[in-house]
Structures are given as C-alpha cells and as structure tokens.
Design an enzyme around this catalytic site. Sequence first.
Site, PDB file in Angstrom:
ATOM      1  N   GLY A  11       0.813  -1.209   0.000  1.00 35.46           N
ATOM      2  CA  GLY A  11       0.000   0.000   0.000  1.00 35.46           C
ATOM      3  C   GLY A  11       0.848   1.261   0.000  1.00 35.46           C
ATOM      4  O   GLY A  11       2.085   1.204   0.126  1.00 35.46           O
ATOM      5  N   GLY A  14       1.696   5.289  -4.031  1.00 38.37           N
ATOM      6  CA  GLY A  14       1.533   6.490  -4.872  1.00 38.37           C
ATOM      7  C   GLY A  14       0.580   6.221  -6.026  1.00 38.37           C
ATOM      8  O   GLY A  14       0.689   6.846  -7.087  1.00 38.37           O
ATOM      9  N   LYS A  15      -0.345   5.293  -5.802  1.00 41.44           N
ATOM     10  CA  LYS A  15      -1.320   4.949  -6.851  1.00 41.44           C
ATOM     11  C   LYS A  15      -2.151   6.161  -7.240  1.00 41.44           C
ATOM     12  O   LYS A  15      -2.472   6.362  -8.396  1.00 41.44           O
ATOM     13  CB  LYS A  15      -2.296   3.860  -6.353  1.00 41.44           C
ATOM     14  CG  LYS A  15      -1.654   2.533  -6.057  1.00 41.44           C
ATOM     15  CD  LYS A  15      -2.671   1.546  -5.540  1.00 41.44           C
ATOM     16  CE  LYS A  15      -3.155   1.825  -4.128  1.00 41.44           C
ATOM     17  NZ  LYS A  15      -2.140   1.721  -3.087  1.00 41.44           N
ATOM     18  N   HIS A  40      -6.136   8.871  -0.759  1.00 39.64           N
ATOM     19  CA  HIS A  40      -5.284   9.452  -1.781  1.00 39.64           C
ATOM     20  C   HIS A  40      -5.623  10.923  -1.947  1.00 39.64           C
ATOM     21  O   HIS A  40      -6.715  11.358  -1.638  1.00 39.64           O
ATOM     22  CB  HIS A  40      -5.397   8.688  -3.106  1.00 39.64           C
ATOM     23  CG  HIS A  40      -6.801   8.480  -3.559  1.00 39.64           C
ATOM     24  ND1 HIS A  40      -7.310   7.233  -3.848  1.00 39.64           N
ATOM     25  CD2 HIS A  40      -7.809   9.344  -3.762  1.00 39.64           C
ATOM     26  CE1 HIS A  40      -8.570   7.364  -4.205  1.00 39.64           C
ATOM     27  NE2 HIS A  40      -8.898   8.627  -4.172  1.00 39.64           N
ATOM     28  N   THR A 296      -1.584   8.436   5.392  1.00 40.35           N
ATOM     29  CA  THR A 296      -2.557   9.490   5.047  1.00 40.35           C
ATOM     30  C   THR A 296      -3.832   9.354   5.870  1.00 40.35           C
ATOM     31  O   THR A 296      -4.505  10.329   6.149  1.00 40.35           O
ATOM     32  CB  THR A 296      -3.013   9.418   3.550  1.00 40.35           C
ATOM     33  OG1 THR A 296      -2.808   8.118   3.069  1.00 40.35           O
ATOM     34  CG2 THR A 296      -2.314  10.437   2.702  1.00 40.35           C
ATOM     35  N   GLY A 299      -1.875   8.778  10.034  1.00 36.09           N
ATOM     36  CA  GLY A 299      -0.730   9.605  10.434  1.00 36.09           C
ATOM     37  C   GLY A 299       0.404   8.806  11.054  1.00 36.09           C
ATOM     38  O   GLY A 299       1.412   9.375  11.484  1.00 36.09           O
ATOM     39  N   ARG A 300       0.285   7.464  11.073  1.00 36.29           N
ATOM     40  CA  ARG A 300       1.342   6.660  11.696  1.00 36.29           C
ATOM     41  C   ARG A 300       2.621   6.702  10.858  1.00 36.29           C
ATOM     42  O   ARG A 300       2.553   6.692   9.629  1.00 36.29           O
ATOM     43  CB  ARG A 300       0.910   5.187  11.789  1.00 36.29           C
ATOM     44  CG  ARG A 300      -0.195   4.944  12.785  1.00 36.29           C
ATOM     45  CD  ARG A 300      -0.568   3.471  12.816  1.00 36.29           C
ATOM     46  NE  ARG A 300      -1.324   3.075  11.638  1.00 36.29           N
ATOM     47  CZ  ARG A 300      -1.770   1.835  11.430  1.00 36.29           C
ATOM     48  NH1 ARG A 300      -1.503   0.878  12.293  1.00 36.29           N
ATOM     49  NH2 ARG A 300      -2.462   1.551  10.362  1.00 36.29           N
ATOM     50  N   GLY A 412       8.324  13.035  -8.379  1.00 32.45           N
ATOM     51  CA  GLY A 412       7.899  14.104  -7.470  1.00 32.45           C
ATOM     52  C   GLY A 412       6.392  14.151  -7.437  1.00 32.45           C
ATOM     53  O   GLY A 412       5.731  13.508  -8.259  1.00 32.45           O
TER      54      GLY A 412
HETATM   55  P1  IMP Z   1      -7.436  -2.605   8.014  1.00 30.02           P
HETATM   56  O1  IMP Z   1      -7.528  -2.581   6.516  1.00 30.02           O
HETATM   57  O2  IMP Z   1      -7.808  -1.305   8.659  1.00 30.02           O
HETATM   58  O3  IMP Z   1      -8.174  -3.769   8.604  1.00 30.02           O
HETATM   59  O4  IMP Z   1      -5.889  -2.826   8.389  1.00 30.02           O
HETATM   60  C1  IMP Z   1      -5.210  -4.045   8.132  1.00 30.02           C
HETATM   61  C2  IMP Z   1      -3.763  -3.796   7.719  1.00 30.02           C
HETATM   62  O5  IMP Z   1      -3.730  -3.162   6.444  1.00 30.02           O
HETATM   63  C3  IMP Z   1      -3.002  -2.858   8.663  1.00 30.02           C
HETATM   64  O6  IMP Z   1      -1.647  -3.286   8.705  1.00 30.02           O
HETATM   65  C4  IMP Z   1      -3.086  -1.508   7.979  1.00 30.02           C
HETATM   66  O7  IMP Z   1      -2.022  -0.655   8.334  1.00 30.02           O
HETATM   67  C5  IMP Z   1      -2.993  -1.938   6.512  1.00 30.02           C
HETATM   68  N1  IMP Z   1      -3.639  -0.994   5.615  1.00 30.02           N
HETATM   69  C6  IMP Z   1      -4.956  -0.839   5.385  1.00 30.02           C
HETATM   70  N2  IMP Z   1      -5.189   0.110   4.470  1.00 30.02           N
HETATM   71  C7  IMP Z   1      -3.977   0.565   4.079  1.00 30.02           C
HETATM   72  C8  IMP Z   1      -3.548   1.536   3.108  1.00 30.02           C
HETATM   73  O8  IMP Z   1      -4.331   2.165   2.399  1.00 30.02           O
HETATM   74  N3  IMP Z   1      -2.197   1.692   3.008  1.00 30.02           N
HETATM   75  C9  IMP Z   1      -1.313   0.974   3.740  1.00 30.02           C
HETATM   76  N4  IMP Z   1      -1.669   0.061   4.630  1.00 30.02           N
HETATM   77  C10 IMP Z   1      -2.991  -0.145   4.808  1.00 30.02           C
END
Ligand code: IMP
Length: 443
Positions: A11, A14-15, A40, A296, A299-300, A412
């Site tokens: 995930g 940058g899709k 996004h 996004t 914020g982690r 960029g």
């Molecule tokens: P959930 O989709 O909220 O159940 O999260 C499950 C896992 O997918 C966790 O590790 C989240 O951080 C990860 N995750 C969910 N959506 C995204 C995203 O859009 N980008 C990156 N990680 C994601």
Amino acid sequence: MIITIVGGQWGDEGKGKIIDHIAEKADVIARYAGGNNAGHTIENKLGKFALHLVPCGVGWEGTKNLIGSGTVIDPDVLINELELINKNNLPGEIFISEKAHMIMPYHIKLDQAEEAYRGSEAVGTTGRGIGPAYSDKISRNGIRIGDLKNIETLQSKISKNLNIKNKILKEIYNTDEISEKYIFEKIKEWNNKLSKYIANTEQILYENIEKNKFILLEGAQGALLDIDHGTYPYVTSSNSISGGSLTGLGLGAKDIDNVMGVFKAFTTRVGEGPFPTEIFGKDAETIREIAGEFGTTTGRPRRIGWFDAVAAKYSVKINGLDGMVITKLDILDKFEKIKICTHYEYKGEVLSYFPSDENILSNIKPIYKEFEGWDESTFDVSSYEALNSKAKEFLKNLEDIVGIPIAYISTGPSREATIPVSYTHLRAHETREDRGWRGVGGK
Ligand code: IMP
C-alpha cells in the site's frame, strides 16, 4: 479498454497520482475493494483534495466514478467526502453500487476493541471498521447500501445485529454499547443524503464496455495486504489484488486488457507483520523524512525498507502484471549505495520465491544487489533522457530483475513529474483489437 491499477507492495505506493494522471483520459473510473482505510490526494486546478472512498476521476469533467460492490462504505465518511466534492464543484459523476456493504458504527467499535484485545498480536488495523464489516458480509449478516431504500426492513436487520454486537461489546470487550436509536437516526440521514447516488454500477460498466469506453479500475491498499495472498494475518480484509477488480465490480476474467502495478523505488509498510527488507537507523529516518512517510489515514510513521524484488515478482504473478510504475525515484537521490533484494536466505538455503509461512518470512535474510547512488537530483525530471545514467542503470536493473517493463516513473508529487516510459501500454482510446486483443480462443 479496461486497465486495472494495483498497489504492488504493502500500500501507499503512490497509486493516487498515477491513477489521477491516467483518469484524465478515462471515461469510467471504478473503485473495487477496501474502504476508508485507503486515502489518496488529488490535485488539480480546483485545489488539493484528500479522498478516501470516491475514485480519483471525480476531478475530471465527463467521468463516471463508481464505488463498486466489493468495497465497504462508512456512510458518514462518504457524506463528508461528497460535501467536499460538491462544495468545490468537482465535475465527475458519482455512483455507489447498491451491493456495497456499509460499515456500521458497531463495526468501528468492534475493530478497535478486537485490536486492543489482541494486545501484542494486534494487526495494526486502521481502526475504521473494515475487518468487522467484511466479516459480517461473509457471514451473511452484512448491511448493503441498497438496504437504505427500505428503512423498515433495514431497521429490523439492524435490531437483530445490534442485539448480538452489543453483547459482544459489553460482555467480551467490556466497552460501551451502541444505542439502536442512534443508528436509526443515522440511517434516515444516510438515506436522505446518499440515495441519489445509489445505482446498479455493473450495468453502467457493461454499457460502457459495449461502447468501447476507456475504463480504469482503481485498486486500494497493496497486493501484499490481500486477504488471500498477502502476509496473513497482517493483511486487510479484502482482495486488493487485480482479481478483486473482477469480483468487486461484477466483471469477467477476460474483460481486463492491462494490469499495471505501482511500486515505490523502495518499500514501506504500515502496521504489523513481516517485512524482509526493513531497515532501521539513519537510512530509514532519511527516507521517512524526505518522503514524508506517514500514513494518510492514520498519520502513523511508515516502516521503511529497500526494494524487494522477490516480493515484486510474487506481486507480478498474483496480479498478472503487464507493467510497473516506479514512484518516488527522487527520494533515493542522496544515497551513496542503493539496494535491491534479489533473493532471500533462510537457514542457509537461498530462496527465490516469496514464502507464505509467516515464520519463515519473519526470519529470512535478504540478499541484496548493490548499486552506486547518483548524488544528483532527479526531482521533477519529466523525461527519461534527462535522468542521469546511474538512475537509468538502477531502473534497467529493476526491470530485468522483476521481469516486466516499467511504464511510468514518478519523480515528485506534481503532475509534470511523471515520465511515461512505454506510453503505448496506456493509450487511452485504442480499441482492444488495435492493441492486438485476439478475443476468445485467440482468433
Ligand atoms: P485494516 O484494513 O484497517 O483492517 O488494516 C489491516 C492492515 O492493512 C493494517 O496493517 C493496515 O495498516 C494496513 N492498511 C490498510 N489500508 C492501508 C492503506 O491504504 N495503506 C497501507 N496500509 C494499509
């Protein structure tokens, strides 16, 4: 012509930017999985907009933007997003599949309570209720957006569900219950504000396929977070791979003409789970700071690692990728050495495939091929020729090692910082026959 764009890693590749870029030429843009765990930002002459549910095409005039049956929708979040879109006169039309499931307030509470209960084994979910909403869908207790059309039947479904959910919330997780009255009020508001967008999105797709329109299917999350083929259990709860674009929109296996995977020039991951090429210390900090690697949605801070070609090759297989998009190349500008992981080592044995066993994956050692850094800015470079030779060498190696062509390079955040390497892949208004599509039986 139909193109699916998926995240090739975990995930945040940058899709959004690349989908927005291609969406300019598309007639229909459809989202097929996930919910507001994704996020996004689209940027155009009307401004900069952070979206979580509505497809990127909404910024472009004349587009139809579908939220497909495979998604899960938090109605409050969608209403906020629609208000933002309407207030700013974003021109695309929006349609929500009547089959899409709703994230109810109890799903959000359950997601957070389940995570807390897992303690040190938490998945690190976004806490948006995604998993519990999909669980209800699979166990046939889900509530679909289309149910809003019949409030009485919906109230009875909700009462039954709430009876059980409140017991779980109170007796197992020792947390507050949710009142029926609150949800009944909410569904009236949702019905008022959403009903005009609810549609038979499959039919819209079929009509547009018939007219040979350009259709773009927008993936959320990344292949390695896929519920079946990702790093289970540290995954999301839907099929984020390209196959999800078929089931999540009601398309057939032969409908897709091209599948494009988006990869960062390095790797990131949010939340828990194995990450073979993860790095710590100065290099990780540098990448995180320069690239702004913070979620996004939540914020982690994102975990950082080198490009993992073993995982990328797996991603090619599970998605059937025709080409890749490499983003954030400029972030590597200042590094003396840049690495690509070509193999793994596990207990003295060299592995060239991506293992599904969590224990193996957490204990393998990456084997790297090292490249000299270029110490020269690639930021905002918009033609392949203008890239320095070391950056080109790195990209050529990426193609050779992963085994598929690069279609775009992003240097960029701006729209101009996009290099179409083999644009022929994505020519918008070619027919399938022009592209050499040979039809059933390869005639
Ligand atoms: P959930 O989709 O909220 O159940 O999260 C499950 C896992 O997918 C966790 O590790 C989240 O951080 C990860 N995750 C969910 N959506 C995204 C995203 O859009 N980008 C990156 N990680 C994601």
